[in-house]
Design a protein around this motif. Structure first.
Motif, PDB file in Angstrom:
ATOM      1  N   SER A  95       0.832  -1.203   0.000  1.00 37.43           N
ATOM      2  CA  SER A  95       0.000   0.000   0.000  1.00 37.43           C
ATOM      3  C   SER A  95       0.870   1.258   0.000  1.00 37.43           C
ATOM      4  N   MET A  96       1.979   1.212   0.725  1.00 39.57           N
ATOM      5  CA  MET A  96       2.867   2.358   0.836  1.00 39.57           C
ATOM      6  C   MET A  96       3.435   2.756  -0.521  1.00 39.57           C
ATOM      7  N   PHE A  97       3.817   1.754  -1.331  1.00 40.14           N
ATOM      8  CA  PHE A  97       4.407   2.031  -2.633  1.00 40.14           C
ATOM      9  C   PHE A  97       3.362   2.498  -3.652  1.00 40.14           C
ATOM     10  N   GLY A  98       2.114   2.237  -3.395  1.00 41.58           N
ATOM     11  CA  GLY A  98       1.054   2.775  -4.248  1.00 41.58           C
ATOM     12  C   GLY A  98       1.177   2.375  -5.708  1.00 41.58           C
ATOM     13  N   PHE A  99       1.392   1.102  -5.967  1.00 42.01           N
ATOM     14  CA  PHE A  99       1.527   0.634  -7.351  1.00 42.01           C
ATOM     15  C   PHE A  99       0.250   0.924  -8.137  1.00 42.01           C
ATOM     16  N   GLU A 100       0.435   1.248  -9.409  1.00 39.07           N
ATOM     17  CA  GLU A 100      -0.701   1.553 -10.276  1.00 39.07           C
ATOM     18  C   GLU A 100      -1.315   0.247 -10.787  1.00 39.07           C
ATOM     19  N   ILE A 101      -2.454  -0.117 -10.254  1.00 37.49           N
ATOM     20  CA  ILE A 101      -3.092  -1.388 -10.579  1.00 37.49           C
ATOM     21  C   ILE A 101      -3.793  -1.294 -11.939  1.00 37.49           C
ATOM     22  N   LEU A 102      -3.451  -2.217 -12.831  1.00 43.90           N
ATOM     23  CA  LEU A 102      -4.058  -2.265 -14.160  1.00 43.90           C
ATOM     24  C   LEU A 102      -5.163  -3.309 -14.227  1.00 43.90           C
ATOM     25  N   GLU A 103      -4.965  -4.440 -13.559  1.00 49.59           N
ATOM     26  CA  GLU A 103      -5.980  -5.506 -13.505  1.00 49.59           C
ATOM     27  C   GLU A 103      -5.963  -6.139 -12.125  1.00 49.59           C
ATOM     28  N   ASP A 104      -7.131  -6.431 -11.590  1.00 49.27           N
ATOM     29  CA  ASP A 104      -7.252  -7.080 -10.284  1.00 49.27           C
ATOM     30  C   ASP A 104      -8.085  -8.343 -10.452  1.00 49.27           C
ATOM     31  N   PHE A 105      -7.455  -9.509 -10.191  1.00 55.20           N
ATOM     32  CA  PHE A 105      -8.144 -10.788 -10.361  1.00 55.20           C
ATOM     33  C   PHE A 105      -8.792 -11.263  -9.070  1.00 55.20           C
ATOM     34  N   HIS A 106      -8.743 -10.412  -8.032  1.00 50.03           N
ATOM     35  CA  HIS A 106      -9.445 -10.686  -6.770  1.00 50.03           C
ATOM     36  C   HIS A 106      -9.017 -12.016  -6.158  1.00 50.03           C
ATOM     37  N   ALA A 107      -7.711 -12.242  -6.118  1.00 53.09           N
ATOM     38  CA  ALA A 107      -7.162 -13.416  -5.449  1.00 53.09           C
ATOM     39  C   ALA A 107      -7.118 -13.148  -3.948  1.00 53.09           C
ATOM     40  N   PRO A 108      -6.874 -14.170  -3.125  1.00 49.37           N
ATOM     41  CA  PRO A 108      -6.715 -13.931  -1.682  1.00 49.37           C
ATOM     42  C   PRO A 108      -5.611 -12.898  -1.430  1.00 49.37           C
ATOM     43  N   ASN A 151      -0.309 -14.669   0.039  1.00 49.16           N
ATOM     44  CA  ASN A 151       0.166 -15.828  -0.737  1.00 49.16           C
ATOM     45  C   ASN A 151      -0.356 -15.804  -2.177  1.00 49.16           C
ATOM     46  N   SER A 152      -0.314 -14.611  -2.742  1.00 52.18           N
ATOM     47  CA  SER A 152      -0.642 -14.439  -4.156  1.00 52.18           C
ATOM     48  C   SER A 152       0.445 -13.560  -4.787  1.00 52.18           C
ATOM     49  N   VAL A 153       0.503 -13.551  -6.115  1.00 58.54           N
ATOM     50  CA  VAL A 153       1.585 -12.861  -6.810  1.00 58.54           C
ATOM     51  C   VAL A 153       1.011 -11.805  -7.750  1.00 58.54           C
ATOM     52  N   TRP A 154       1.570 -10.596  -7.629  1.00 54.67           N
ATOM     53  CA  TRP A 154       1.246  -9.520  -8.556  1.00 54.67           C
ATOM     54  C   TRP A 154       2.325  -9.475  -9.636  1.00 54.67           C
ATOM     55  N   PHE A 155       1.881  -9.356 -10.890  1.00 52.46           N
ATOM     56  CA  PHE A 155       2.810  -9.263 -12.027  1.00 52.46           C
ATOM     57  C   PHE A 155       2.828  -7.831 -12.553  1.00 52.46           C
ATOM     58  N   ALA A 159      -2.552 -12.352  -8.416  1.00 56.44           N
ATOM     59  CA  ALA A 159      -3.466 -11.406  -7.794  1.00 56.44           C
ATOM     60  C   ALA A 159      -3.915 -10.332  -8.772  1.00 56.44           C
ATOM     61  N   GLY A 160      -3.025  -9.958  -9.682  1.00 60.92           N
ATOM     62  CA  GLY A 160      -3.367  -8.919 -10.634  1.00 60.92           C
ATOM     63  C   GLY A 160      -2.132  -8.405 -11.350  1.00 60.92           C
ATOM     64  N   VAL A 161      -2.314  -7.305 -12.051  1.00 65.40           N
ATOM     65  CA  VAL A 161      -1.238  -6.730 -12.857  1.00 65.40           C
ATOM     66  C   VAL A 161      -1.102  -5.259 -12.494  1.00 65.40           C
ATOM     67  N   PHE A 162       0.134  -4.816 -12.245  1.00 66.65           N
ATOM     68  CA  PHE A 162       0.396  -3.407 -11.990  1.00 66.65           C
ATOM     69  C   PHE A 162       1.347  -2.857 -13.056  1.00 66.65           C
ATOM     70  N   LYS A 163       1.408  -1.555 -13.168  1.00 69.26           N
ATOM     71  CA  LYS A 163       2.308  -0.933 -14.147  1.00 69.26           C
ATOM     72  C   LYS A 163       3.752  -1.124 -13.717  1.00 69.26           C
ATOM     73  N   SER A 164       4.620  -1.481 -14.654  1.00 73.18           N
ATOM     74  CA  SER A 164       6.006  -1.835 -14.346  1.00 73.18           C
ATOM     75  C   SER A 164       6.744  -0.703 -13.649  1.00 73.18           C
ATOM     76  N   PHE A 165       7.544  -1.062 -12.642  1.00 71.59           N
ATOM     77  CA  PHE A 165       8.452  -0.122 -12.005  1.00 71.59           C
ATOM     78  C   PHE A 165       9.885  -0.589 -12.255  1.00 71.59           C
TER      79      PHE A 165
END
Length: 498
Positions: free
Chosen positions: A241-254, A257-261, A293-299
């Motif tokens: 939450s602190m890093f505030g990644f820009e979420i592009l897609e959210d697959f609503h995983a738990p 123990n999930s992975v954001w790409f 878990a979903g996809v965020f914009k690359s950093f």
């Protein structure tokens, strides 16, 4: 080293160029020597000896200048473990002597052979002047201008790429975020409690790395079976939450123990919204995380903007399940006071404990510091570029002075047959303006430099136009005064000399 050798080559070509040009001036001197009994070999050795003596004087001056500039160069390169210094040991002194002899012989042998190829009778009759077409001098001018084009293009490319790197989008929040990692086998939960109690700390999370500095990788395969290296960060929800990644897609995983790409890694793997099954492929490093878990914009995963592509993934885990991690600390804007308080808390924590050191930095400052090597390399090339321009300018001024004298008769004859000052000036200037030959080499050098950057400069064709225009301007300014002086020749006065 390569650029330094090119500069040395430029200086050698300059010396040879001027020496060859001056053989015309010295032709009668050498003819008289031969008529007085000197052999052709003796004439050649005289040129070589003069060249070696001249090189020795210049080398001595160069060593003294190198000694004087060592502190400045060490400050620029910023490597205290391997300082630059001039070495005066016997082995190096022998090497210096060998260099003097080799460079001196190289500079002297070609003009000597040019001077010794004509018979004294031809020289005394003026045959040397008629036969000398200055072909080699023109070739050397082209080579020198080519080197100037290459170095100017490379320096401008490096400057533009540095600015591009500094503008590289982070696509996440790193403002006022401090990273502290303690290398110790002790429980660091008390450190977290002490940090949370500080008035400068807004929130604190757990993370194995941060944007711009990821030291952990996860090898896997893409959907079509190709190998891929993901740059992996394991962090808790507070850090995420602190890093505030820009979420592009959210697959609503738990949540855990999930992975954001990142979008780059998601695309490179061959996943899409309908297929993104990672079961069994990332479990070793991500500790059982089997859902996307979903996809965020690359950093950026590499603060230096060089190396392998940014294929980032973030494993979202509970804080207690993240081994070998550090604390991500969001602070108030007063960074100086915040850092002092954080480090005081750290010093109090490690008292009496076994400790192997720590990593402590502001994330944005750490990224800026990683640019230092590229920035220093750029400054070095700019220094070399300036030296190359000075060498080229001095050479062109000297050659234009010589040519103005040598071509005065030719200009006078052409003016008798209808030539004008403008046509004669342009005819002479063209010989100094052959610059486009350096463009292909400059393009290749720029491509080689840029290929290692992840976020690289695009559409940089204008750089080569700038390099050619700058070099052309330098050449024009260097020769214009002598060219105009020669073009203004009064044919009657000049032809009377003959």
């Amino acid at each position: 080293m390569l650029v330094g050798l090119l500069l040395l080559l430029s200086a050698i070509l300059n010396y040879i160029n001027l020496s060859v040009a001056l053989t015309g001036k010295r032709a009668k001197e050498m003819a008289v020597r031969q008529l007085s009994g000197a052999s052709r070999a003796g004439i050649i050795w005289k040129y070589v000896a003069e060249s070696i003596a001249f090189t020795a004087v210049c080398f001595a001056a160069g060593l003294l200048l190198a000694e004087a500039f060592c502190p400045a160069m060490n400050a620029l390169l910023n490597n205290p473990d391997i300082p630059i210094k001039v070495i005066w040991s016997p082995g190096y002194i022998v090497a210096y002597i060998v260099i003097i002899l080799l460079v001196g012989a190289l500079c002297g042998i070609f003009p000597a052979m040019m001077a010794g190829r004509y018979k004294p009778v031809d020289v005394m009759k003026g045959g040397y002047r008629r036969k000398s077409k200055m072909v080699f001098s023109k070739v050397f001018i082209v080579l020198q201008n080519t080197l100037a084009v290459i170095l100017i293009a490379l320096a401008v490319t490096m400057e533009a790429q540095m600015r591009k790197t500094q503008e590289r989008p982070m696509n996440c929040n790193i403002e006022n975020i401090f990273f502290l990692k303690v290398f110790s086998g002790e429980d660091d939960a008390p450190l977290k409690d002490a940090l949370e109690a500080l008035p400068c700390v807004r929130r604190i999370g757990r993370s194995s790395g941060v944007p711009g500095s990821i030291n952990m990788g996860q090898y896997s395969t893409t959907r079509d079976g190709q190998d891929i290296l993901y740059k992996l960060i394991r962090m808790d929800s507070t850090a995420f939450s602190m890093f505030g990644f820009e979420i592009l897609e959210d697959f609503h995983a738990p949540q855990f123990n999930s992975v954001w790409f990142s979008d780059k890694s998601f695309t490179a793997t061959g996943f899409d919204a309908d297929y993104h099954d990672i079961s069994g492929t990332l479990s070793r490093r991500t500790k059982g995380c089997e859902q996307v878990a979903g996809v965020f914009k690359s950093f950026p995963t590499n603060s230096a903007n060089m190396g392998e592509e940014d294929y980032a993934i973030v494993s979202l885990m509970r804080s207690d399940d993240i081994p070998f991690a550090g604390w991500v600390i969001e602070t108030t804007p007063d960074r100086k006071a915040a850092k002092a308080q954080i480090m005081d808390a750290y010093e109090n924590y490690i008292k009496g404990k076994q400790n192997y050191g720590s990593l402590a930095f502001w994330i944005d400052e750490n990224i800026a510091e990683a640019w230092r090597p590229a920035r220093n390399n750029m400054r070095l090339v700019e220094i070399f570029m300036l030296l190359s321009i000075i060498i080229a300018l001095l050479g062109l001024v000297a050659m234009s002075t010589y040519y103005a004298d040598e071509k005065s008769r030719d200009i006078a004859v052409r003016k008798v047959f209808g030539g004008t000052m403008d046509t004669e000036a342009w005819r002479t200037i063209r010989e100094y303006m052959v610059l486009v030959i350096g463009i292909p080499i400059a393009v290749y050098a720029a491509q080689e430099y840029l290929k290692d950057f992840i976020y690289r400069l695009e559409g940089y064709w204008w750089i080569f136009v700038v390099a050619v225009l700058l070099t052309g301007l330098i050449a024009f300014v260097s020769v214009i005064w002598q060219v105009l002086k020669s073009a203004k020749t009064n044919p009657a006065i000049e032809l009377k000399k003959e």
